[in-house]
Design a protein around this motif. Structure first.
Motif, mmCIF file in Angstrom:
data_model
loop_
_atom_site.group_PDB
_atom_site.id
_atom_site.type_symbol
_atom_site.label_atom_id
_atom_site.label_comp_id
_atom_site.label_asym_id
_atom_site.label_seq_id
_atom_site.Cartn_x
_atom_site.Cartn_y
_atom_site.Cartn_z
ATOM 1 N N PRO A 1 3.207 125.606 17.685
ATOM 2 C CA PRO A 1 3.584 124.261 18.134
ATOM 3 C C PRO A 1 3.085 123.984 19.543
ATOM 4 O O PRO A 1 3.069 124.865 20.406
ATOM 5 C CB PRO A 1 5.119 124.298 18.093
ATOM 6 N N TYR B 1 6.408 116.893 13.074
ATOM 7 C CA TYR B 1 6.421 118.201 12.420
ATOM 8 C C TYR B 1 6.970 118.092 10.997
ATOM 9 O O TYR B 1 6.456 118.739 10.072
ATOM 10 C CB TYR B 1 7.260 119.193 13.218
ATOM 11 N N GLY C 1 0.790 119.561 17.380
ATOM 12 C CA GLY C 1 2.009 118.907 17.829
ATOM 13 C C GLY C 1 1.712 117.709 18.693
ATOM 14 O O GLY C 1 0.707 117.647 19.396
#
Length: 506
Positions: free
Chosen positions: A211, A490, A457
């Protein structure tokens, strides 16, 4: 004046950018997941603040066991069914699984360690997690690890928690691996991956992500198809090992008839780069360097065209690139050139004024950045041979960590899912051949796993490794995602991984 229809359309686009993509027919329960993410906002921010309060600092022996146990508790709380601390010869790793009964599996890599910090250099205490206004950006959290990487990782876990809270089945199974030594070049992380249970779980995954908060100030994102490798080491010159010079600090007047270990190190360092003080000059250093392909140059050129040279220079505090090169050439060099960098030099007295000593020891902290097809072992061996050949074989080469470069095919399922997710969220995107920075992705992309790997991300942050590190929590720019938008992106990505995998099987 704009028409009402135009105003409503603009408002809808801004809302989509602020919260993530719109639902698709194959995304059951998405609206419930989004609602759960928004309802969890304050608690999620507090979880991030609590995590920042517990720094794991690998090179200082701080919170090794505590950090691993905390990481384990966070993933279990988010909804993973099984999680365990994996011992290594250094800082432990963490392994977890979430079986959603799905057809496909995605792997996720976390780091739970952070860089050390000097509180006096910060505008607010580095472990407080204070929320402040950042002009032109919105409300941000200041804290060590806020963007690298606890903030993006907390956003990812918030998405997983939301599926659980909403009673919605995850569209993919998850395999989770984390380490506490990323900031010292992951010396023991391969031991985690070599664990038979961990390796067997990873072999089921279609790819792995780390991430990140990847948006620029204007909302654009660059998908990175690789990263340079890194080796961290220390070069130590001492009178004891050299057999010349003192084995302790002595009076500087003796420089007239006693050899200097500090100058010995300086002379050795000077052989590592060419006369320009920039280009690596280690024997055979470029032997296995793989040039950028035409396609990689095309991707870098498109990424540069979407960038802003003046902003880049301002952030870096520079006025020109090496050799006065243009922006595009400088970015080609950034991607394709391996480097030999001096992080720091330590010797003798460094306090106020002078002390007139001849040091008995000198140390250089070095990092090497590697590109395909270089390897860590090759780089270290060539460095040692280079020094020995020039009469510096006595200088100790202490490798503290490192790994090779990583590369992923742009046509892999993982990258295709990333592209589709951003397209649905109306986030402008480019791709680039590789990051000049490093992460241990080679343990996944290399043998035996040979997985696709990438950073992914939304949102923004800055100050990694520096004072006043920050993560955007509430965005004042509709083009850039705030914390909730990161988490929603996400969730959408997980839906897209399942959808892309299903298409690939048809």
């Amino acid at each position: 004046m704009r028409s009402t229809k135009v105003i409503l359309a603009a408002t809808a686009i801004a809302a989509a950018l602020a919260t993530g993509a719109t639902a698709k027919p194959g995304d059951p329960g998405r609206e419930k997941v989004v609602a759960a993410i928004k309802a969890d906002h304050e608690a999620a921010v507090e979880r991030l603040r609590d995590w920042i309060k517990l720094p794991t600092i690998a090179n200082m022996g701080i919170n090794h066991r505590e950090g691993a146990e905390y990481m384990r508790s966070l993933v279990l709380d988010a909804g993973f069914q099984h999680a365990k601390v994996v011992p290594t010869d250094g800082v432990p790793g963490v392994f977890a699984t979430l079986d959603a009964g799905a057809k496909d599996t995605l792997a996720v890599y976390f780091m739970y360690d952070v860089k050390h910090y000097e509180p006096s250099e910060w505008s607010s205490p580095p472990l407080e997690g204070r929320i402040v206004d950042r002009p032109g950006e919105g409300k941000v959290m200041i804290g060590r690890g806020a963007v690298n990487q606890k903030g993006p990782e907390t956003a990812f876990l918030s998405a997983i928690r939301a599926f659980k809270a909403a009673g919605v089945k995850l569209p993919v199974n998850l395999v989770f691996v984390a380490e506490g030594e990323e900031e010292i070049a992951s010396p023991h992380f391969p031991q985690v991956i070599a664990n038979p249970e961990v390796r067997a779980a990873l072999e089921k995954a279609s790819g792995i992500i780390i991430p990140s908060a990847g948006q620029s100030v204007d909302g654009q994102m660059t998908l990175l198809l690789g990263a340079k490798g890194a080796v961290e080491l220390q070069l130590i010159s001492s009178g004891e090992k050299w057999g010349r010079g003192p084995n302790k600090d002595i009076h500087s007047s003796l420089m007239a008839n006693v050899d200097s270990p500090a100058w010995h190190l300086v002379k050795a360092l000077n052989t590592l780069v060419a006369e320009d003080g920039h280009t690596p000059a280690i024997d055979g250093w470029f032997e296995n360097v793989k040039p950028l392909t035409a396609r990689q140059k095309e991707l870098i050129a498109a990424d540069v065209a979407a960038g802003n040279e003046a902003d880049d220079m301002k952030v870096l505090g520079i006025k020109r690139w090496y050799k006065e090169e243009d922006y595009l050439t400088a970015n080609f060099r950034l991607a394709e050139q391996p480097t030999v960098n001096i992080q720091g030099l330590v010797s003798g007295y460094t306090g106020p004024g002078g002390k007139t000593v001849l040091p008995g020891r000198a140390e250089a902290k070095i990092d090497l950045r590697l590109v395909p097809d270089m390897t860590k072992d090759e780089a270290v061996a060539k460095l040692k041979a280079h020094l020995a050949k020039r009469g510096f074989g006595d200088i100790e080469v202490n490798v503290s960590g490192g790994y090779g470069p990583t590369q992923t095919d742009e046509n892999s399922l993982l990258i295709k899912a990333e592209q589709a997710t951003l397209a649905d969220a109306k986030i402008p995107m480019t791709m680039s051949a590789r990051s000049a920075g490093s992460w241990p992705g080679v343990v996944f992309t290399g043998p035996p796993l040979k997985m696709a790997a990438g950073q992914f991300g939304g949102g923004r942050g800055g100050g990694a490794h520096a004072p006043n590190e920050w993560l955007l929590i509430e965005s004042s720019n509709p083009k850039v995602l705030g914390f909730d938008g990161q988490a929603i992106l996400y969730a959408d990505f997980l839906y897209e991984v399942a959808r892309t995998a299903a298409k690939a099987k048809r």
